[in-house]
Each structure stands twice: as C-alpha cells, then as structure tokens.
Scaffold this active site. Structure first.
Site, PDB file in Angstrom:
ATOM      1  N   ASP A  17      -7.105  83.015  96.664  1.00 37.34           N
ATOM      2  CA  ASP A  17      -5.739  83.331  96.251  1.00 37.34           C
ATOM      3  C   ASP A  17      -5.716  84.815  95.919  1.00 37.34           C
ATOM      4  O   ASP A  17      -6.717  85.386  95.482  1.00 37.34           O
ATOM      5  CB  ASP A  17      -5.373  82.498  95.017  1.00 37.34           C
ATOM      6  CG  ASP A  17      -3.860  82.414  94.821  1.00 37.34           C
ATOM      7  OD1 ASP A  17      -3.330  81.300  94.912  1.00 37.34           O
ATOM      8  OD2 ASP A  17      -3.227  83.452  94.574  1.00 37.34           O
ATOM      9  N   VAL A  73       0.009  77.595 101.104  1.00 34.08           N
ATOM     10  CA  VAL A  73       0.889  78.456 100.302  1.00 34.08           C
ATOM     11  C   VAL A  73       2.239  77.766 100.114  1.00 34.08           C
ATOM     12  O   VAL A  73       2.544  76.786 100.788  1.00 34.08           O
ATOM     13  CB  VAL A  73       1.102  79.841 100.960  1.00 34.08           C
ATOM     14  CG1 VAL A  73      -0.190  80.622 100.955  1.00 34.08           C
ATOM     15  CG2 VAL A  73       1.663  79.709 102.358  1.00 34.08           C
ATOM     16  N   THR A  77      12.577  76.817  99.048  1.00 32.54           N
ATOM     17  CA  THR A  77      13.870  76.881  99.731  1.00 32.54           C
ATOM     18  C   THR A  77      14.319  78.341  99.736  1.00 32.54           C
ATOM     19  O   THR A  77      14.183  79.050  98.741  1.00 32.54           O
ATOM     20  CB  THR A  77      14.888  75.993  98.973  1.00 32.54           C
ATOM     21  OG1 THR A  77      14.343  74.675  98.889  1.00 32.54           O
ATOM     22  CG2 THR A  77      16.213  75.941  99.700  1.00 32.54           C
ATOM     23  N   THR A 115       3.995  71.957 103.292  1.00 31.63           N
ATOM     24  CA  THR A 115       5.026  71.186 103.989  1.00 31.63           C
ATOM     25  C   THR A 115       5.957  72.160 104.695  1.00 31.63           C
ATOM     26  O   THR A 115       6.466  73.095 104.096  1.00 31.63           O
ATOM     27  CB  THR A 115       5.832  70.333 102.993  1.00 31.63           C
ATOM     28  OG1 THR A 115       4.912  69.505 102.325  1.00 31.63           O
ATOM     29  CG2 THR A 115       6.860  69.488 103.715  1.00 31.63           C
ATOM     30  N   LEU A 146      -0.110  63.181  98.455  1.00 32.95           N
ATOM     31  CA  LEU A 146      -0.441  62.873  97.057  1.00 32.95           C
ATOM     32  C   LEU A 146       0.787  63.050  96.171  1.00 32.95           C
ATOM     33  O   LEU A 146       1.677  63.837  96.472  1.00 32.95           O
ATOM     34  CB  LEU A 146      -1.572  63.773  96.550  1.00 32.95           C
ATOM     35  CG  LEU A 146      -1.302  65.269  96.345  1.00 32.95           C
ATOM     36  CD1 LEU A 146      -0.596  65.565  95.038  1.00 32.95           C
ATOM     37  CD2 LEU A 146      -2.608  66.020  96.393  1.00 32.95           C
ATOM     38  N   CYS A 259       8.994  68.554  95.792  1.00 31.40           N
ATOM     39  CA  CYS A 259       9.074  68.103  97.190  1.00 31.40           C
ATOM     40  C   CYS A 259      10.388  67.473  97.609  1.00 31.40           C
ATOM     41  O   CYS A 259      10.958  67.866  98.628  1.00 31.40           O
ATOM     42  CB  CYS A 259       7.957  67.107  97.464  1.00 31.40           C
ATOM     43  SG  CYS A 259       6.355  67.878  97.518  1.00 31.40           S
TER      44      CYS A 259
END
Ligand code: UDX
Length: 455
Positions: A17, A73, A77, A115, A146, A259
């Site tokens: 990171d 990463v 939105t 995602t 998960l 999510c």
C-alpha cells in the site's frame, strides 16, 4: 490475502500500500492494533506474518517479484463528471494497471479483486498490453463474497469461489493457477470458473439480490406497522419455504456497508448506459426503498416524541453498519443522525468499536452543517450507560449482541420519562423492556407499552 497466506504456507504473499501509516499498523507486533477490526483476523495475521505474509510500501519490488498480482484498491461511486453518483470511479484501478505494466519484467497474472463494473477487465488488459514492455499478462476476475464481521469464517469456508478468465489456452492456465491456490483448502466443486464478464457481473448481481431481499422485507415492515401483522413472524413464515430460505429477511433500519448501494448503483448505471430503462428502474427501486426506510425510521422518532426533537437528547446505540465491525460506510446511523440533527436534536452515541473521530468524519462528510455544529450537537460516549443518561429516547442502530445484556432497569431509571426505545434492529426483548416501563417501537410491529405506568 492473510487467509491465503495462512492456508498456503508455501505461497509468499506481500501486501503493499502507498499509505505507510497503514502498512506500519499492519506490521504492529500487537495484532490488536491492525487497522481492521474483524473477529479472528488478528490470529490469522499473527500466524502468517513474517513467515509467508509481508506488509510493505515497496510496491515496485512486490510487483517485480510476483507471479500473480491481486488488485484490491477501492472503487468508490464517482463524485464528479459522467456517471456522478452512480458509476464506479476506476481511477485507482487504472493507476495500478499502469504501474504493473511499467514495472513488470516477467509474465504476470493480474487478478481483479476489487468489485468492478462489467467489462473492466478489458480496460485493464488494454492498459497492460499497450503500456507494458512486451511481457504477457492474463487478467482474471475473482470477486470477493465475504461479509464483514464474519470475513475470516467466510474465507475459510466459502459457499463458493468464483474465478473468471479467458477461454484461450493461456487464459485457462491462468484460471488453473488461481484455482490451485484456493484448492489448498476449498473443495474443487466449490470453485466455479466462468468467463470474465460473467464473473464480474455475478458479483454485482449477488449483492443486488441480497439487498433486494432486505428492501423487500423492509417494504413489508411498513405495511406491518399499519396492520396487526408482525414482520418477524412474516419473515419466519415465508423463510420456512425452502425456495425462499430464511437468510437476509431481517427487517432493519436499512442496509449499509460499502457494497450493496455502490454495486446496485453500478448495475443501474450500466443498464442505463445500454438503454435498458426498465431494468435500471427495477433495481434502482431497491435503493429508493432503502433510503425511504432510513428516513421513515428517523421521522418516526420525531413523530413519537410529540413531533419535535428540538433540544431533546437521543441516545444512539451503535454506529457501525452491522455488528462485529468498525466499518461505518453507508451506515444507516449516519443518515438517521443527520435527519435528527436537522430537526435540532442532540445525540449521544455509543458504539463498542467505532471511534469518535470516525463518527465526526462521517457526519462532516455529508456537509449538512458546519463541523463545529456536529461536535456541539453530537457527543460520543465510551460508556453505554452514560450515553443513555438523561435522554428522551434511545435508538438502536446496530445489532451489537452486548446491547441485549445491558442493565435495562438502570438505564430506565436514569432516563427521562416517558422512556422510549426505537429498536431499528428488532434486537431487544420488547416484552421485557415494556415490563420495566419502556415504550418500545420496533421495526414492522406496533408500538408496545404497558397499560399502567409503573410507580
Ligand atoms: C455484503 C455481502 O453479504 C457480501 O457477500 C459481499 O461480499 C459484500 O457485501 P457486507 O456488506 O459486509 O457484505 O454485510 P452484510 O451482512 O451483507 O450486511 C449488509 C447490510 O445489510 C448491513 O447493514 C446489515 O445490517 C443489513 N442486513 C443484512 C439487514 O438489514 N437485514 C438482513 O437480513 C441482512
């Protein structure tokens, strides 16, 4: 990655990171200080760290050494330009791809773990191929299913793992390489392989279906409040049908988390982009219902406190978006608090895991009022009994188990009367509380109260 390292001691896992403070926290000898609160994670990290799990800020070195690179990463939105408020911002994904392309001197398998909207793999492939130095890249999609609070268990015993890749021989070999890793602890039949697009879309659709169930039961909860029906009974009755199943039918103050909302907005945005208005509207309704549920809960508090909360004190039990996590992203508590603050209420918050800093940051982010006002009107308490002292009402926003076991007699004695509880999680024993003297309003059930006021 910590669980992969734990389950595959022969695989070297390096987590990198740019944020050095965060990497330092992951390297903290005391695993209680790792940046994420997640039951069991500290033990997993303690077992693998230094053996085959490493945390570092040397991104280039890690890319150079790796045969397989997971891009994990965030994809928030978009807050600007085309797709603002709906589409995913892929800025960080693209920066990763460019860095991988620039640094790689040998063939790599690049795995999308973040995602992503459908067909992002194509963009990734383009960047890798056109900006790389001629080495071969295979792009796989491996969405994560998960849930927070149960992450370690979910990873150790997943219902399924999904790996999407190309159907070329190189693509199939890449899929196989990743399947082999998971197969160290997950039976083969639980590892599904698909093409890349199906894999990307499945993640969005899984979350959309789960969220849709919550919005569906929450819609029914409003109807229950107007009738003699009880939403918990309705949930139990419909969930007993094996075609429906019992999970994700718990009515609540509204779903939160990083999510559900984001992925549905993404699905809606993609559908609109293809001109599929009915499809987009259909899924958007899940979000509209969720926003309604949060607003409805907050409005109900105001209505039940004689139509005004101005200058009144309300205790919030819970701020996290669900129990067993310190994550507050999109938590219903933030929006309920904002609504009540606009009505000039004062709020005292207690959450077992969320920090004061985070609570103020969540409220400031909404930009509804000056930051100083948030600090003036909202007090964060480290003791639940202090939070509930001298308040007009208590609102339960998160289903932390410990709330059930509080000394409710003591809380009652120290509250203003009539003592009202708005249980946004249907967590507390309403019968027991009304015996003490509370007036309890649960989600999807009529308000219950004792007939006579205790002496
Ligand atoms: C979700 C998905 O479950 C997971 O598979 C995906 O990988 C990420 O998104 P998460 O957001 O961590 O996981 O938690 P989840 O347990 O799904 O809860 C989401 C929200 O829905 C929470 O606010 C929770 O309180 C709420 N919820 C859940 C309900 O209101 N009712 C329910 O019946 C279930």
């Amino acid at each position: 990655m910590a669980v992969i390292a734990k389950q595959c001691p022969h695989v070297k896992v390096t987590v990198v990171d740019l944020n050095s403070a965060r990497i330092a926290a992951w390297n903290d000898p005391d695993t209680d200080n790792i940046p994420v609160y997640e039951p069991g994670l500290g033990d997993v990290v303690a077992e693998a760290r230094g053996r085959n799990l490493f945390f570092s800020t040397d991104v280039d070195k890690a890319i150079d050494e790796a045969q397989m690179i997971f891009i994990s990463v965030n994809t928030p939105t978009k807050t600007y330009g085309a797709g603002k408020g709906m589409g995913a911002d892929l800025k960080w994904i693209e920066l990763c791809a460019r860095q991988i392309a620039r640094v790689s001197k040998s063939d790599k398998i690049v795995v999308e773990k973040s995602t992503l909207p459908v067909r992002t793999a194509e963009a990734l492939k383009d960047i890798l191929q056109f900006t790389g130095s001629g080495v071969a890249f295979q792009v796989l999609s491996n969405p994560e299913f998960l849930a927070e609070g149960t992450a370690v268990q979910d990873l150790l015993m997943p219902d399924r793992v999904l790996v999407g890749g190309d159907s070329t021989p190189e693509g199939k070999a890449a899929i196989e390489a990743l399947v082999e890793i998971y197969n160290n602890w997950i039976p083969r039949e639980r590892i599904l392989t698909t093409n890349v697009w199906s894999s990307e879309l499945s993640k969005l659709v899984a979350n959309a279906f789960l969220a849709q169930r919550i919005s569906s039961i929450n819609a029914i909860s409003e109807l229950c409040e107007k009738t003699e029906a009880d939403v918990n009974e309705v949930s139990r009755a419909i969930g007993a049908d094996s075609r429906i199943g019992p999970k994700f039918l718990k009515a609540s103050v509204g779903f939160g988390g990083s999510c559900f909302q984001k992925d549905i907005l993404n699905l809606v945005y993609i559908s609109r982009t293809f001109g599929l208005t009915e499809v987009a509207d259909y899924w958007e309704q899940v979000i509209i219902m969720n926003d309604h549920q949060k607003r409805r809960f907050a409005f109900n508090v105001v209505r039940n406190l004689y139509n005004t909360v101005s200058g009144k004190k309300i205790a919030f039990l819970g701020w996290a978006f669900k129990k067993d996590t310190n994550d507050t992203r999109e938590s219903a508590a933030i929006y309920v608090a904002d609504f009540l603050l606009n009505e000039q209420a004062e709020i005292k918050v207690y959450d077992p895991k969320v920090t004061e800093k985070q609570i103020y940051a969540d409220l400031d982010y909404l930009e509804s009022r000056p930051a100083a006002d948030n600090r003036e009107l909202v007090k964060v308490e480290s003791d639940p009994y202090e939070a509930c002292k001298n308040v007009h009402a208590i609102a339960v926003l998160t289903e932390w188990d410990e709330f059930k076991d509080y000394d409710w007699e003591r809380i009652y004695d120290n509250m203003l009367k009539p003592a009202k509880i708005f249980d946004g999680r249907n967590l507390l024993d309403a019968e027991k509380l009304t015996d003490i003297g509370f007036i309890v309003q649960s989600i999807g059930a009529k308000s219950i109260t004792r007939k006579t006021v205790p002496a």
